[in-house]
Design an enzyme around this catalytic site. Sequence first.
Site, PDB file in Angstrom:
ATOM      1  N   SER A  45      60.684 101.109  54.057  1.00 42.60           N
ATOM      2  CA  SER A  45      61.180 101.391  52.492  1.00 42.60           C
ATOM      3  C   SER A  45      61.104 102.901  52.332  1.00 42.60           C
ATOM      4  CB  SER A  45      59.870 100.594  51.602  1.00 42.60           C
ATOM      5  OG  SER A  45      58.823 101.133  52.116  1.00 42.60           O
ATOM      6  N   THR A  67      60.324  95.512  55.790  1.00 47.90           N
ATOM      7  CA  THR A  67      59.349  95.324  54.823  1.00 47.90           C
ATOM      8  C   THR A  67      59.851  94.077  53.931  1.00 47.90           C
ATOM      9  OG1 THR A  67      61.004  96.751  53.341  1.00 47.90           O
ATOM     10  CG2 THR A  67      59.298  97.994  54.736  1.00 47.90           C
ATOM     11  N   ASP A 147      56.415  81.348  37.209  1.00 52.56           N
ATOM     12  CA  ASP A 147      57.547  81.931  37.831  1.00 52.56           C
ATOM     13  C   ASP A 147      58.732  81.008  37.286  1.00 52.56           C
ATOM     14  OD1 ASP A 147      59.590  82.296  39.616  1.00 52.56           O
ATOM     15  OD2 ASP A 147      57.984  82.865  41.438  1.00 52.56           O
ATOM     16  N   ARG A 216      54.670  95.553  42.025  1.00 54.66           N
ATOM     17  CA  ARG A 216      55.496  96.699  41.708  1.00 54.66           C
ATOM     18  C   ARG A 216      55.068  97.333  40.608  1.00 54.66           C
ATOM     19  NH1 ARG A 216      56.786  96.278  46.167  1.00 54.66           N
ATOM     20  NH2 ARG A 216      58.740  96.157  47.207  1.00 54.66           N
ATOM     21  N   ASP A 240      47.165  98.634  43.046  1.00 56.71           N
ATOM     22  CA  ASP A 240      47.694  98.997  44.200  1.00 56.71           C
ATOM     23  C   ASP A 240      48.953  99.674  44.013  1.00 56.71           C
ATOM     24  OD1 ASP A 240      47.657  99.132  47.162  1.00 56.71           O
ATOM     25  OD2 ASP A 240      49.164  97.725  46.879  1.00 56.71           O
ATOM     26  N   GLU A 245      56.483 105.643  42.000  1.00 53.81           N
ATOM     27  CA  GLU A 245      55.799 106.335  43.248  1.00 53.81           C
ATOM     28  C   GLU A 245      56.861 106.988  44.113  1.00 53.81           C
ATOM     29  OE1 GLU A 245      54.767 102.680  45.635  1.00 53.81           O
ATOM     30  OE2 GLU A 245      53.360 101.964  43.928  1.00 53.81           O
ATOM     31  N   HIS A 262      49.428 101.761  47.430  1.00 52.04           N
ATOM     32  CA  HIS A 262      50.387 100.707  47.651  1.00 52.04           C
ATOM     33  C   HIS A 262      50.180 100.190  49.293  1.00 52.04           C
ATOM     34  CE1 HIS A 262      54.847  99.114  46.743  1.00 52.04           C
ATOM     35  NE2 HIS A 262      54.136  98.443  47.402  1.00 52.04           N
ATOM     36  N   GLY A 265      49.649  95.262  51.513  1.00 50.95           N
ATOM     37  CA  GLY A 265      50.292  94.513  52.367  1.00 50.95           C
ATOM     38  C   GLY A 265      50.137  95.256  53.839  1.00 50.95           C
TER      39      GLY A 265
END
Length: 402
Positions: A45, A67, A147, A216, A240, A245, A262, A265
């Site tokens: 990324s 990613t 969702d 995000r 996080d 960013e 971030h 993960g």
Amino acid sequence: MKILLEDTIPFGTDYLNSVGDVETYAWQSLVPEMLRDVDILALRSTTKVTPELLKSANKLKFVTTATAGTNHLDKIHLDEVGIAHSSAAGCNAVAVAEYVLSVLLHAQKAQKVDLYNATVGIVGAGNVGTALSRILTAIGVKHCLYDPPLQQALASTGKTQHNGQSFVDLAQIATCDVVSLHAPFIKGGDYPTYQMIDQTFLEALTPDQLLINACRGEVIDEEALLRVLQKEKSPTVVLDVFDNEPGINKALFDYVWFVTPHIAGHSVEGKVRGTQMIYEQICEVVGTAPDKALSDFLDKTNPINAELASPEASRLSVDDLITVFHHVYDVAIDDEITRNAFALTSGHDEMPDRHIANTFSALRKQYRVRRECSAYTLQLPKNTSKQIQNTFTKLGFSVSLV
């Protein structure tokens, strides 16, 4: 077949050297001329794929990112010029879910949440949301899902649940003891997520609620969040991810409970799983059968001797879960590293924007070695109940009795 590979992709050359002619480029050094005569581009990324970058790509047929996120790819342009693209969607799902579990266990210790009597609202039931749902199901924590696109897609097939869990609306999510965000960043379209967690949502939260953002930063209205957090009575927040960013708003640090750069993960398994996924994709493009697997690169770590206070119980106690799991991953360590790094590079109250961005990026690039539950074998007492053994197995551990 010429493959250009970002050098931060773990084991990238080891995976791909039998598939094509592999060349690597250094992190953040890719320029348009380097894509001349390249057939396949594999990246992470930190490389943004734009029309400008692709202007010399005379042979490029496939771009893939190791990613889960794809916001750094201009997919519209790639489609327009006929370059296929893909990602390692889901590669970090388990790691992010374990990050959230670590936060929840700290919340239990701090008496912010009564975990076994709480309800967790999961916003986004994709790969990460589903992984978190499985963890919560394994340990017996109530949760629900929000969702809309997935709910609509399932409804068209006659289904009303996902992974055995019900869907609710966003207003119901706002009443949950814990709200955990796992939605992609989408601006526009039928289901936008940009600033979905807005001032109205944030002001409805109480000091007894916990909000976690590990998806995000743009999903939250950060200006509204800061205003809410500056009030006397505000929810507990863990961040996080951030808007803009790496040039983040450091003012949030003073008001959030845990802050990390971030890295939710960023487990070893998540990163290598990403390499495995793009390797298999490239094999398909080239027309060769993959012959490498995760097990070729990832060994299990030393066993954990789990001293349980209540091994014979029919349900794993939250205290025993805390003792075992925080041996695997403790978010408080990353919070301390993050705050210390920013404090060291600051030197004064007003930290220059370039220092903020550089510190944030460096923390991500130099992140410590972190393994998932699947890397560990738990040595449990011989009298450990089958129920507790099964719970640890569902969390990903290997289990042995000693």
